[in-house]
Write an enzyme that holds these catalytic residues in place. Structure first.
Site, PDB file in Angstrom:
ATOM      1  N   GLY A   1      -1.979  -4.291   1.117  1.00 27.00           N
ATOM      2  CA  GLY A   1      -2.086  -5.510   1.917  1.00 27.00           C
ATOM      3  C   GLY A   1      -1.148  -6.621   1.506  1.00 27.00           C
ATOM      4  O   GLY A   1      -1.129  -7.681   2.141  1.00 27.00           O
TER       5      GLY A   1
ATOM      6  N   ASP B   1      -4.808   7.014   9.884  1.00 26.88           N
ATOM      7  CA  ASP B   1      -4.392   5.715  10.429  1.00 26.88           C
ATOM      8  C   ASP B   1      -2.984   5.757  11.013  1.00 26.88           C
ATOM      9  O   ASP B   1      -2.539   4.810  11.666  1.00 26.88           O
ATOM     10  CB  ASP B   1      -4.503   4.610   9.384  1.00 26.88           C
ATOM     11  CG  ASP B   1      -3.629   4.842   8.151  1.00 26.88           C
ATOM     12  OD1 ASP B   1      -2.733   5.705   8.191  1.00 26.88           O
ATOM     13  OD2 ASP B   1      -3.844   4.140   7.141  1.00 26.88           O
TER      14      ASP B   1
ATOM     15  N   SER C   1       0.807  -1.221   0.000  1.00 29.71           N
ATOM     16  CA  SER C   1       0.000   0.000   0.000  1.00 29.71           C
ATOM     17  C   SER C   1       0.839   1.270   0.000  1.00 29.71           C
ATOM     18  O   SER C   1       0.391   2.310  -0.481  1.00 29.71           O
ATOM     19  CB  SER C   1      -0.942   0.004   1.210  1.00 29.71           C
ATOM     20  OG  SER C   1      -0.209  -0.109   2.422  1.00 29.71           O
TER      21      SER C   1
ATOM     22  N   ASN D   1       3.886  -5.533   5.685  1.00 25.82           N
ATOM     23  CA  ASN D   1       2.729  -6.318   6.129  1.00 25.82           C
ATOM     24  C   ASN D   1       3.151  -7.633   6.774  1.00 25.82           C
ATOM     25  O   ASN D   1       2.459  -8.141   7.667  1.00 25.82           O
ATOM     26  CB  ASN D   1       1.778  -6.568   4.951  1.00 25.82           C
ATOM     27  CG  ASN D   1       1.048  -5.300   4.551  1.00 25.82           C
ATOM     28  OD1 ASN D   1       0.489  -4.608   5.379  1.00 25.82           O
ATOM     29  ND2 ASN D   1       1.082  -4.989   3.259  1.00 25.82           N
TER      30      ASN D   1
ATOM     31  N   HIS E   1      -0.075   5.402   6.709  1.00 31.68           N
ATOM     32  CA  HIS E   1       0.089   5.731   5.302  1.00 31.68           C
ATOM     33  C   HIS E   1       0.309   7.229   5.100  1.00 31.68           C
ATOM     34  O   HIS E   1      -0.462   8.038   5.614  1.00 31.68           O
ATOM     35  CB  HIS E   1      -1.138   5.262   4.501  1.00 31.68           C
ATOM     36  CG  HIS E   1      -1.323   3.787   4.529  1.00 31.68           C
ATOM     37  ND1 HIS E   1      -2.132   3.160   5.452  1.00 31.68           N
ATOM     38  CD2 HIS E   1      -0.778   2.803   3.763  1.00 31.68           C
ATOM     39  CE1 HIS E   1      -2.095   1.852   5.244  1.00 31.68           C
ATOM     40  NE2 HIS E   1      -1.283   1.612   4.231  1.00 31.68           N
TER      41      HIS E   1
END
Length: 219
Positions: A82, A193, A44, A110, A196
């Protein structure tokens, strides 16, 4: 979701002699061989998750910058939100069909967040690097590093953080030590979040990768 760029040339010749056809084929072959492409292969962070416009993601910002400096590279943003190193290994063959001149490998975050054994992450990255080298020996590879978050614990962090520098040395590829060097933990540069980067954050990520990528480019 990766945003792949495919360019196809369809030439319809109504008539012509054999020498015309030969010249056409030579021209098409030269055009294909002269095309230089950078593939940005990641998760991502590469895909530009959460951005209003995916072209604000750092691979696009960076490619525009280098081309403005007189280089001529097409690019493929092969970032998948992801994605893990296992997932990347599974889709690598398909992406390599684009015959990259430069391959920027950004995966592992991840794996870290899911607590995947660092030895597994390292071997997946190694397999990808070796597959690229095997299929395209002239392709230049840039490995992009990540650090473990503090909540993963000291033991895990030590093992994970050593993946990228050790692998870069062992496989003899250049390394960006930490992709989020200029943006990590800076609230205004990250989305809600806290993971990012924002549009402004992606510009700084581009600045981080730029000097390492530039050494691999040819005009």
């Amino acid at each position: 979701m990766p945003y792949l760029i495919f360019i196809s040339f369809f030439l319809m010749i109504a008539c012509g002699n054999p020498s015309d056809e030969k010249d056409k084929n030579q021209l098409e072959s030269k055009t294909s061989s002269d095309t230089k492409r950078i593939i940005y292969f990641g998760d991502s962070l590469t895909a530009g998750y959460g951005l209003p416009d995916y072209e604000d993601a750092w691979p696009h910002v960076l490619t525009k910058r280098i081309n403005a400096e007189g280089y001529s590279y097409q690019m493929t943003n092969a970032g998948v939100s992801g994605d893990t190193t296992s997932g990347g290994l599974g889709r690598l063959e398909w992406v390599l069909a684009e015959k990259p001149s430069v391959f920027v490998l950004e995966l592992g975050a991840n794996d870290m967040l899911r607590g995947v054994n660092p030895s597994v992450t390292k071997e997946n990255l190694r397999s990808m690097i070796r597959q690229i080298k095997s299929q395209y020996p002239s392709t230049k590879i840039l490995l992009v590093g990540m650090y473990a978050t503090p909540n993963m614990g000291k033991k895990f962090a030590k093992e994970f953080n050593s993946i990228y520098p050790d692998l870069a040395k062992e496989e003899e590829v250049p390394l960006v030590p930490f992709i989020l060097e200029k943006v990590a933990s800076i609230r205004k540069l990250n989305q809600k979040d806290g993971i990012h980067p924002t549009e402004a954050g992606h510009k700084l990520v581009s600045d981080t990768v730029y000097p390492y990528l530039k050494t691999l480019l040819v005009k």
